[in-house]
Design a protein around this motif. Structure first.
Motif, mmCIF file in Angstrom:
data_model
loop_
_atom_site.group_PDB
_atom_site.id
_atom_site.type_symbol
_atom_site.label_atom_id
_atom_site.label_comp_id
_atom_site.label_asym_id
_atom_site.label_seq_id
_atom_site.Cartn_x
_atom_site.Cartn_y
_atom_site.Cartn_z
ATOM 1 N N UNK A 36 24.128 42.467 -23.354
ATOM 2 C CA UNK A 36 23.317 41.360 -22.821
ATOM 3 C C UNK A 36 23.895 40.796 -21.514
ATOM 4 N N UNK A 37 23.015 40.249 -20.683
ATOM 5 C CA UNK A 37 23.406 39.773 -19.349
ATOM 6 C C UNK A 37 24.507 38.718 -19.391
ATOM 7 N N UNK A 38 24.365 37.736 -20.282
ATOM 8 C CA UNK A 38 25.360 36.650 -20.337
ATOM 9 C C UNK A 38 26.739 37.213 -20.675
ATOM 10 N N UNK A 39 26.768 38.177 -21.585
ATOM 11 C CA UNK A 39 28.034 38.777 -21.975
ATOM 12 C C UNK A 39 28.606 39.626 -20.838
ATOM 13 N N UNK A 40 27.728 40.309 -20.121
ATOM 14 C CA UNK A 40 28.165 41.109 -18.972
ATOM 15 C C UNK A 40 28.848 40.218 -17.937
ATOM 16 N N UNK A 41 28.270 39.035 -17.721
ATOM 17 C CA UNK A 41 28.856 38.077 -16.777
ATOM 18 C C UNK A 41 30.242 37.620 -17.260
ATOM 19 N N UNK A 42 30.359 37.369 -18.568
ATOM 20 C CA UNK A 42 31.663 36.963 -19.123
ATOM 21 C C UNK A 42 32.685 38.070 -18.960
ATOM 22 N N UNK A 43 32.251 39.315 -19.203
ATOM 23 C CA UNK A 43 33.169 40.449 -19.068
ATOM 24 C C UNK A 43 33.590 40.612 -17.613
ATOM 25 N N UNK A 44 32.637 40.400 -16.709
ATOM 26 C CA UNK A 44 32.942 40.467 -15.280
ATOM 27 C C UNK A 44 34.014 39.433 -14.921
ATOM 28 N N UNK A 45 33.838 38.232 -15.473
ATOM 29 C CA UNK A 45 34.796 37.156 -15.231
ATOM 30 C C UNK A 45 36.184 37.535 -15.756
ATOM 31 N N UNK A 46 36.234 38.016 -16.997
ATOM 32 C CA UNK A 46 37.496 38.397 -17.633
ATOM 33 C C UNK A 46 38.210 39.481 -16.814
ATOM 34 N N UNK A 47 37.455 40.500 -16.410
ATOM 35 C CA UNK A 47 38.057 41.593 -15.644
ATOM 36 C C UNK A 47 38.506 41.125 -14.264
ATOM 37 N N UNK A 48 37.700 40.246 -13.665
ATOM 38 C CA UNK A 48 38.101 39.719 -12.353
ATOM 39 C C UNK A 48 39.429 38.975 -12.457
ATOM 40 N N UNK A 49 39.553 38.116 -13.480
ATOM 41 C CA UNK A 49 40.784 37.331 -13.640
ATOM 42 C C UNK A 49 41.993 38.240 -13.874
ATOM 43 N N UNK A 50 41.820 39.213 -14.779
ATOM 44 C CA UNK A 50 42.945 40.091 -15.116
ATOM 45 C C UNK A 50 43.320 40.980 -13.928
ATOM 46 N N UNK A 51 42.305 41.568 -13.297
ATOM 47 C CA UNK A 51 42.554 42.469 -12.175
ATOM 48 C C UNK A 51 43.187 41.726 -10.990
ATOM 49 N N UNK A 52 42.666 40.550 -10.678
ATOM 50 C CA UNK A 52 43.193 39.752 -9.565
ATOM 51 C C UNK A 52 44.664 39.393 -9.801
ATOM 52 N N UNK A 53 44.988 39.048 -11.039
ATOM 53 C CA UNK A 53 46.381 38.737 -11.367
ATOM 54 C C UNK A 53 47.292 39.918 -11.102
ATOM 55 N N UNK A 54 46.859 41.099 -11.520
ATOM 56 C CA UNK A 54 47.670 42.298 -11.320
ATOM 57 C C UNK A 54 47.854 42.544 -9.814
ATOM 58 N N UNK A 55 46.748 42.546 -9.078
ATOM 59 C CA UNK A 55 46.820 42.834 -7.635
ATOM 60 C C UNK A 55 47.715 41.811 -6.916
ATOM 61 N N UNK A 56 47.576 40.544 -7.272
ATOM 62 C CA UNK A 56 48.313 39.501 -6.552
ATOM 63 C C UNK A 56 49.781 39.351 -6.971
ATOM 64 N N UNK A 57 50.079 39.648 -8.247
ATOM 65 C CA UNK A 57 51.422 39.316 -8.727
ATOM 66 C C UNK A 57 52.250 40.459 -9.311
#
Lengths: 144, 118
Positions: A36-57
């Motif tokens: 579902x779309x709402x869940x896809x958005x949540x997953x996008x958020x989760x992956x963005x947060x995790x991926x950004x942390x890895x790239x930055x730190x």
């Protein structure tokens, strides 16, 4: 359905521009797996947060690194694994921010990992072969 | 980032974009600070188009609120979609920002509370 169809993988470089690759990939995955779309958005958020942390730190050098994201659907459980070869870091040990503070008292930042934990059902961490492995699961609910 | 801004005598209305992620957060921050915080004017951010927000975006909202509070001017948010409202609730941001159902009630509140000060 073949078993492989329930596993999808993404290989990314440690660059923030790859966030767009993640979004596009998730949109395609949502279509194939009927997420579902709402869940896809949540997953996008989760992956963005995790991926950004890895790239930055995670990296102390300026080199290119490969970050893998594996998706697996077993029944109605979606499992996501993020694998990087950065320095050891266990985000599950992060202290939660105090969400009751006022605007003046709140510090800017520190919300990413907290959001991951809130959005996913389960978040666990492993260090193996000099790699960080962040494992997350989410129950897929349909029909809404 | 080009934001739609409507300036009125005692407040301005700014329309948030569809997405504020890590890549767009800096642009959003610059555009907001440019639009609102240079002048000591109250601001309403209309979030009706906003569908995706990450912690980098939340950070921008908090940063702008801190600046507005320091200046003693009001920041109001309105028309949050359910998923965005949920994110604000989880983060504890719902108590940091006065959030209104629609633009009209947000503006009415700003105008009325200004009247009380006179």
């Amino acid at each position: 359905m073949e078993k492989e169809e329930n596993i999808k993988s993404l290989k990314l470089q440690n660059k923030l521009e790859e966030l767009e690759t993640i979004s596009v990939f998730l949109e395609e995955l949502a279509e194939i797996w009927d997420i579902p779309l709402a869940l896809t958005m949540s997953l996008n958020l989760v992956l963005e947060e995790a991926f950004t942390n890895v790239v930055n730190y995670a990296y102390t050098d300026q080199d290119l690194h490969s970050i893998g994201i594996d998706f697996e659907k077993t029944g109605n459980i979606l499992s996501i694994k993020i694998i990087d070869d950065g320095k050891a870091y266990d985000p599950t040990q992060n202290a939660d921010p105090d969400v009751t503070l006022s605007a003046e008292e709140r510090s800017i930042g520190g919300l990413g990992i907290f959001l991951i934990r809130k959005m996913m059902d389960e978040v666990t961490y492993q260090r193996a072969d000099n790699k960080n492995i962040l494992m997350m699961t989410k129950k897929l609910t349909f029909g809404s | 980032m080009l934001l739609t801004i409507k300036k009125h005598s005692s407040y301005s209305i700014i329309e948030a974009p569809e997405r504020v992620d890590t890549l767009l957060a800096i642009d959003f921050e610059m555009a907001l600070l440019d639009a609102g915080t240079h002048e000591d004017s109250n601001m309403v951010i209309d979030c009706s188009k906003l569908v995706y927000l990450s912690s980098s975006g939340l950070r921008v909202f908090l940063l702008v609120q801190k600046k507005m509070l320091a200046k003693g001017v009001k920041l109001r948010l309105c028309h949050l979609r359910p998923s965005i409202q949920e994110l604000f609730d989880i983060s504890g941001f719902s108590t940091i920002f006065p959030i209104f159902a629609d633009l009209k009630t947000a503006i009415t509140e700003i105008v009325n509370s200004d009247d009380l000060l006179l």
